[in-house]
Each structure stands twice: as structure tokens, then as C-alpha cells.
Design a protein around this motif. Sequence first.
Motif, PDB file in Angstrom:
ATOM      1  N   ARG A   1       1.411  10.248  31.964  1.00  0.00           N
ATOM      2  CA  ARG A   1       2.601   9.666  32.604  1.00  0.00           C
ATOM      3  C   ARG A   1       2.894   8.279  32.022  1.00  0.00           C
ATOM      4  NH1 ARG A   1       0.718   9.132  37.596  1.00  0.00           N
ATOM      5  NH2 ARG A   1       0.373   6.910  37.325  1.00  0.00           N
ATOM      6  N   ARG A   2       1.835   7.485  31.812  1.00  0.00           N
ATOM      7  CA  ARG A   2       2.025   6.133  31.260  1.00  0.00           C
ATOM      8  C   ARG A   2       2.556   6.196  29.819  1.00  0.00           C
ATOM      9  NH1 ARG A   2       4.194   1.602  31.383  1.00  0.00           N
ATOM     10  NH2 ARG A   2       3.124  -0.070  30.292  1.00  0.00           N
ATOM     11  N   SER A   3       2.092   7.188  29.059  1.00  0.00           N
ATOM     12  CA  SER A   3       2.600   7.347  27.692  1.00  0.00           C
ATOM     13  C   SER A   3       4.101   7.632  27.733  1.00  0.00           C
ATOM     14  CB  SER A   3       1.844   8.486  26.988  1.00  0.00           C
ATOM     15  OG  SER A   3       2.333   8.669  25.683  1.00  0.00           O
ATOM     16  N   LYS A   4       4.533   8.456  28.695  1.00  0.00           N
ATOM     17  CA  LYS A   4       5.971   8.755  28.821  1.00  0.00           C
ATOM     18  C   LYS A   4       6.754   7.508  29.221  1.00  0.00           C
ATOM     19  CE  LYS A   4       5.640  13.660  29.687  1.00  0.00           C
ATOM     20  NZ  LYS A   4       5.329  14.719  30.622  1.00  0.00           N
ATOM     21  N   GLU A   5       6.146   6.690  30.100  1.00  0.00           N
ATOM     22  CA  GLU A   5       6.817   5.432  30.491  1.00  0.00           C
ATOM     23  C   GLU A   5       6.971   4.518  29.282  1.00  0.00           C
ATOM     24  OE1 GLU A   5       4.966   5.124  35.010  1.00  0.00           O
ATOM     25  OE2 GLU A   5       4.389   3.639  33.508  1.00  0.00           O
ATOM     26  N   LEU A   6       5.898   4.420  28.475  1.00  0.00           N
ATOM     27  CA  LEU A   6       5.960   3.571  27.271  1.00  0.00           C
ATOM     28  C   LEU A   6       7.046   4.085  26.332  1.00  0.00           C
ATOM     29  CD1 LEU A   6       2.155   3.028  26.569  1.00  0.00           C
ATOM     30  CD2 LEU A   6       3.798   1.260  27.222  1.00  0.00           C
ATOM     31  N   ALA A   7       7.200   5.419  26.267  1.00  0.00           N
ATOM     32  CA  ALA A   7       8.243   6.007  25.409  1.00  0.00           C
ATOM     33  C   ALA A   7       9.625   5.569  25.888  1.00  0.00           C
ATOM     34  CB  ALA A   7       8.128   7.522  25.416  1.00  0.00           C
ATOM     35  N   MET A   8       9.835   5.597  27.209  1.00  0.00           N
ATOM     36  CA  MET A   8      11.147   5.187  27.736  1.00  0.00           C
ATOM     37  C   MET A   8      11.394   3.702  27.482  1.00  0.00           C
ATOM     38  SD  MET A   8      11.857   7.366  31.156  1.00  0.00           S
ATOM     39  CE  MET A   8      10.277   7.256  31.915  1.00  0.00           C
ATOM     40  N   GLU A   9      10.327   2.901  27.653  1.00  0.00           N
ATOM     41  CA  GLU A   9      10.469   1.455  27.410  1.00  0.00           C
ATOM     42  C   GLU A   9      10.826   1.186  25.953  1.00  0.00           C
ATOM     43  OE1 GLU A   9       6.869  -0.459  28.783  1.00  0.00           O
ATOM     44  OE2 GLU A   9       7.095   0.431  30.780  1.00  0.00           O
ATOM     45  N   SER A  10      10.189   1.914  25.020  1.00  0.00           N
ATOM     46  CA  SER A  10      10.469   1.640  23.595  1.00  0.00           C
ATOM     47  C   SER A  10      11.862   2.138  23.214  1.00  0.00           C
ATOM     48  CB  SER A  10       9.395   2.252  22.693  1.00  0.00           C
ATOM     49  OG  SER A  10       9.486   3.645  22.671  1.00  0.00           O
ATOM     50  N   GLU A  11      12.351   3.194  23.875  1.00  0.00           N
ATOM     51  CA  GLU A  11      13.706   3.677  23.575  1.00  0.00           C
ATOM     52  C   GLU A  11      14.765   2.707  24.098  1.00  0.00           C
ATOM     53  OE1 GLU A  11      13.756   7.654  25.143  1.00  0.00           O
ATOM     54  OE2 GLU A  11      12.334   8.283  23.575  1.00  0.00           O
ATOM     55  N   ASP A  12      14.426   1.995  25.196  1.00  0.00           N
ATOM     56  CA  ASP A  12      15.390   1.054  25.794  1.00  0.00           C
ATOM     57  C   ASP A  12      15.494  -0.258  25.025  1.00  0.00           C
ATOM     58  OD1 ASP A  12      15.928   2.838  27.710  1.00  0.00           O
ATOM     59  OD2 ASP A  12      14.681   1.916  29.263  1.00  0.00           O
ATOM     60  N   GLU A  13      14.534  -0.519  24.127  1.00  0.00           N
ATOM     61  CA  GLU A  13      14.509  -1.830  23.427  1.00  0.00           C
ATOM     62  C   GLU A  13      15.671  -1.991  22.468  1.00  0.00           C
ATOM     63  OE1 GLU A  13      11.152  -3.483  21.572  1.00  0.00           O
ATOM     64  OE2 GLU A  13      10.123  -3.848  23.457  1.00  0.00           O
TER      65      GLU A  13
ATOM     66  N   ALA B   1       0.833  -1.220   0.000  1.00  0.00           N
ATOM     67  CA  ALA B   1       0.000   0.000   0.000  1.00  0.00           C
ATOM     68  C   ALA B   1       0.865   1.267   0.000  1.00  0.00           C
ATOM     69  CB  ALA B   1      -0.907  -0.003   1.229  1.00  0.00           C
ATOM     70  N   ASP B   2       0.302   2.361  -0.528  1.00  0.00           N
ATOM     71  CA  ASP B   2       1.018   3.647  -0.478  1.00  0.00           C
ATOM     72  C   ASP B   2       1.189   4.108   0.972  1.00  0.00           C
ATOM     73  OD1 ASP B   2       1.015   3.713  -3.233  1.00  0.00           O
ATOM     74  OD2 ASP B   2      -0.882   4.814  -3.333  1.00  0.00           O
ATOM     75  N   VAL B   3       0.126   3.890   1.759  1.00  0.00           N
ATOM     76  CA  VAL B   3       0.165   4.271   3.180  1.00  0.00           C
ATOM     77  C   VAL B   3      -0.105   3.009   4.002  1.00  0.00           C
ATOM     78  CG1 VAL B   3      -0.886   5.676   4.994  1.00  0.00           C
ATOM     79  CG2 VAL B   3      -0.695   6.584   2.657  1.00  0.00           C
ATOM     80  N   VAL B   4       0.857   2.645   4.836  1.00  0.00           N
ATOM     81  CA  VAL B   4       0.729   1.438   5.658  1.00  0.00           C
ATOM     82  C   VAL B   4       0.540   1.867   7.108  1.00  0.00           C
ATOM     83  CG1 VAL B   4       1.892  -0.661   6.453  1.00  0.00           C
ATOM     84  CG2 VAL B   4       2.201   0.118   4.084  1.00  0.00           C
ATOM     85  N   ILE B   5      -0.610   1.532   7.683  1.00  0.00           N
ATOM     86  CA  ILE B   5      -0.893   1.895   9.079  1.00  0.00           C
ATOM     87  C   ILE B   5      -0.628   0.680   9.951  1.00  0.00           C
ATOM     88  CG2 ILE B   5      -2.640   2.727  10.700  1.00  0.00           C
ATOM     89  CD1 ILE B   5      -4.101   4.030   8.335  1.00  0.00           C
ATOM     90  N   VAL B   6       0.337   0.798  10.848  1.00  0.00           N
ATOM     91  CA  VAL B   6       0.672  -0.321  11.739  1.00  0.00           C
ATOM     92  C   VAL B   6      -0.059  -0.095  13.060  1.00  0.00           C
ATOM     93  CG1 VAL B   6       2.525  -1.575  12.901  1.00  0.00           C
ATOM     94  CG2 VAL B   6       2.903  -0.644  10.610  1.00  0.00           C
ATOM     95  N   ALA B   7      -1.098  -0.913  13.271  1.00  0.00           N
ATOM     96  CA  ALA B   7      -1.991  -0.689  14.432  1.00  0.00           C
ATOM     97  C   ALA B   7      -1.840  -1.817  15.443  1.00  0.00           C
ATOM     98  CB  ALA B   7      -3.440  -0.569  13.957  1.00  0.00           C
ATOM     99  N   VAL B   8      -0.605  -2.031  15.861  1.00  0.00           N
ATOM    100  CA  VAL B   8      -0.353  -3.082  16.860  1.00  0.00           C
ATOM    101  C   VAL B   8       0.133  -2.461  18.160  1.00  0.00           C
ATOM    102  CG1 VAL B   8       0.127  -4.845  15.108  1.00  0.00           C
ATOM    103  CG2 VAL B   8       2.005  -3.460  16.038  1.00  0.00           C
ATOM    104  N   LYS B   9       0.244  -3.294  19.197  1.00  0.00           N
ATOM    105  CA  LYS B   9       0.615  -2.788  20.525  1.00  0.00           C
ATOM    106  C   LYS B   9       2.041  -2.197  20.513  1.00  0.00           C
ATOM    107  CE  LYS B   9      -2.780  -4.938  23.175  1.00  0.00           C
ATOM    108  NZ  LYS B   9      -3.025  -6.364  23.004  1.00  0.00           N
ATOM    109  N   PRO B  10       2.275  -1.229  21.390  1.00  0.00           N
ATOM    110  CA  PRO B  10       3.574  -0.550  21.384  1.00  0.00           C
ATOM    111  C   PRO B  10       4.768  -1.496  21.500  1.00  0.00           C
ATOM    112  CG  PRO B  10       2.031   0.616  22.799  1.00  0.00           C
ATOM    113  CD  PRO B  10       1.331  -0.638  22.365  1.00  0.00           C
ATOM    114  N   ASP B  11       4.633  -2.602  22.232  1.00  0.00           N
ATOM    115  CA  ASP B  11       5.809  -3.461  22.437  1.00  0.00           C
ATOM    116  C   ASP B  11       6.153  -4.326  21.222  1.00  0.00           C
ATOM    117  OD1 ASP B  11       3.447  -4.800  22.910  1.00  0.00           O
ATOM    118  OD2 ASP B  11       4.292  -6.165  24.384  1.00  0.00           O
ATOM    119  N   ILE B  12       5.252  -4.390  20.222  1.00  0.00           N
ATOM    120  CA  ILE B  12       5.605  -5.194  19.048  1.00  0.00           C
ATOM    121  C   ILE B  12       5.694  -4.388  17.752  1.00  0.00           C
ATOM    122  CG2 ILE B  12       4.729  -7.395  19.959  1.00  0.00           C
ATOM    123  CD1 ILE B  12       2.350  -7.058  17.997  1.00  0.00           C
TER     124      ILE B  12
END
Length: 247
Positions: free
Chosen positions: A235-247, A47-58
Motif C-alpha cells: 500500500r505504501r509503495s502505491k502511495e509513493l507512486a501517486m506522490e511521484s506522479e503528482d510532482e 557509465a554505460d549503466v547508471v544506477i540512481v540509488a537515492v530516495k524516491p522524492d529526489i
Amino acid sequence: MGSALLKGLSKADGYTLTACDLDPDALESVAEYSSTTTSDPDVAAEADVVIVAVKPDIVMHVVDDIDLSADQTLVTLAAGVSTDVIEPHTDATVVRIMPNLAAETGNMAAAVTQHSVTDDVRAILDAVGEFVEIDEQQMDIATAVNGSGPAFVFYLLNAMKQAGVDGGLEDEEAKTLAAQTFKGAAETVLQSDQSIDELIDAVCSPNGTTIEGMDVLWDSDADEAVVDAVSAAERRSKELAMESEDE
Ligand SMILES: NC(=O)C1=CN([C@@H]2O[C@H](COP(=O)(O)OP(=O)(O)OC[C@H]3O[C@@H](n4cnc5c(N)ncnc54)[C@H](OP(=O)(O)O)[C@@H]3O)[C@@H](O)[C@H]2O)C=CC1
Ligand SMILES: O=C(O)[C@@H]1CCC=N1
């Protein structure tokens, strides 16, 4: 969230929609809203535009598995996952959005990263609701306000409905009156030139009923509870951001 976007976009003209999920039951449930369903990410990746709608950890693993070129757009809607984290994993233009479930009815409130938004993505967001273009730094608060927001509004609406039931209305009657009141009040705010305080004032007839109720709300901590709920989600969104940066 992916199926809500799919259902909303299926009512708009001009889109050829490919739904991809590994679960056949999930695909079956959205087949009527899609031009094609597939369990093969490579098919969806055409597709021209691909929307990835899965959970943040995957989200990163899914992006790693698809091969996109520089003339494609990858839209991520994962809470807390920044474009900086995704960009090294794809050649596509990465656009981050924070949508909400009202996409399904064409009433979505969305935020999108202004530095990377494309006209294709603007058109998609416009087709299913209203959107604002924001600095990516503001995505955590947008996630709380418009991403999580529908749940907070459902909670408040339910309290209003319950008050109606407690007062003697039938369940369905109370649901209709409460939900239509939220919808009408929201539409008024969107369309009116008056401030929200002026709109409250317009409902309060002198010596009438509304001012009695507003006095109770003004004397309560109801606004603080809403602010606290939004802050907890931010606050939880910021935590998820830190978790994804640490991966
Ligand atoms: N729910 C909401 O209101 C909002 C959600 N978001 C964001 O949307 C994203 C999805 O959340 P939500 O819809 O609630 O979660 P769901 O778990 O309901 O949806 C995720 C879907 O992705 C499927 N999936 C998992 N792995 C793959 C894969 N490799 N390829 C294709 N499909 C896959 C899942 O299948 P299975 O169930 O079989 O694992 C599931 O159907 C999150 O990143 C969230 O932050 C953003 C704004 C609002
Ligand atoms: O609860 C969540 O994490 C997702 C993101 C915003 C709304 N739902």
C-alpha cells in the motif's frame, strides 16, 4: 541500497564501478569497492549503466541533473517511482528494478520491469543474485515481498533466535542456529522440486516434535500477520507512486 549493490558487484568480474555521493564520508566508506569515487554526477553519468540509488522524492531531481544519451541505461530502484515518470527526464533507456540488501552477499532477490530490461541489466542482477522479470504493474507487490521482505524475515528470524535464548542457548549460538536454519530452509525451497507443504511434511516425523509446533502455527494467525505486513508495504509503495506522479 547503493552501497550493497556496489559491494556485491565488486566481487563480480568485468565491472568498472564508479561510486557517486555528495557526502565525502559515504564515498570513503565504499572506496575499497569502487574503481573511482566522485561527488560529481557528471563523472558518474559517463557509465554505460547508471544506477540512481537515492530516495524516491529526489530521484527525479538527480535524473534532471545528469545528461544521458540514448545508448546509455538508467536504472532506478526507487520504491513507487514508475518508468513513465522518469522517462520524460532522460534520453537513456529506463529500467526499473526492485533490489534488496542481500546484493551485498550475492544473494539478492530482485524484480525488474520486463518491458525495458536490457541484457546489461540482466547481467548485473545475475551477478548479485536471482531476479524475475515482471510487468511494471506488479512492482508494488514485489517491492513489499523482496524489497521490504528482508526486514520481515529479520523479524521472524529474531523471534526464532529469541526462543532459543529463552530455552537456554547462548545469544551467538541461537543466532547461528536460527540464521543458518532460515538460510538452509530457503535454499531447500529454491533447489527442491517438492512443494512447500511437502517440505513441511518431510520435517514432521510421525509423533515427533515438529508436528507439535506446526499445530501451534496452523492454529495461529501468524500467516495472516505476514500477509498484513506485506500488504501494508505494498500500500505504501502505491502511495509513493501517486506522490511521484503528482510532482
Ligand atoms: N534500503 C533498502 O533495503 C532498499 C531501498 N530501495 C530504494 O533505494 C533507494 C535508496 O534507499 P536507501 O538506500 O534506503 O536510502 P539511503 O538514504 O540510505 O541512501 C541514499 C543515498 O543517496 C545519497 N544521495 C542523496 N542525494 C544524492 C545526490 N544528489 N547524488 C548522489 N547521492 C545522493 C544519500 O546521501 P545522504 O545520506 O548524504 O543524503 C545516501 O547516501 C530508495 O529509493 C529506496 O526506495 C530499494 C530496495 C531496497
Ligand atoms: O523501505 C523502503 O521504502 C525501501 C524500499 C524497499 C525496501 N526499502
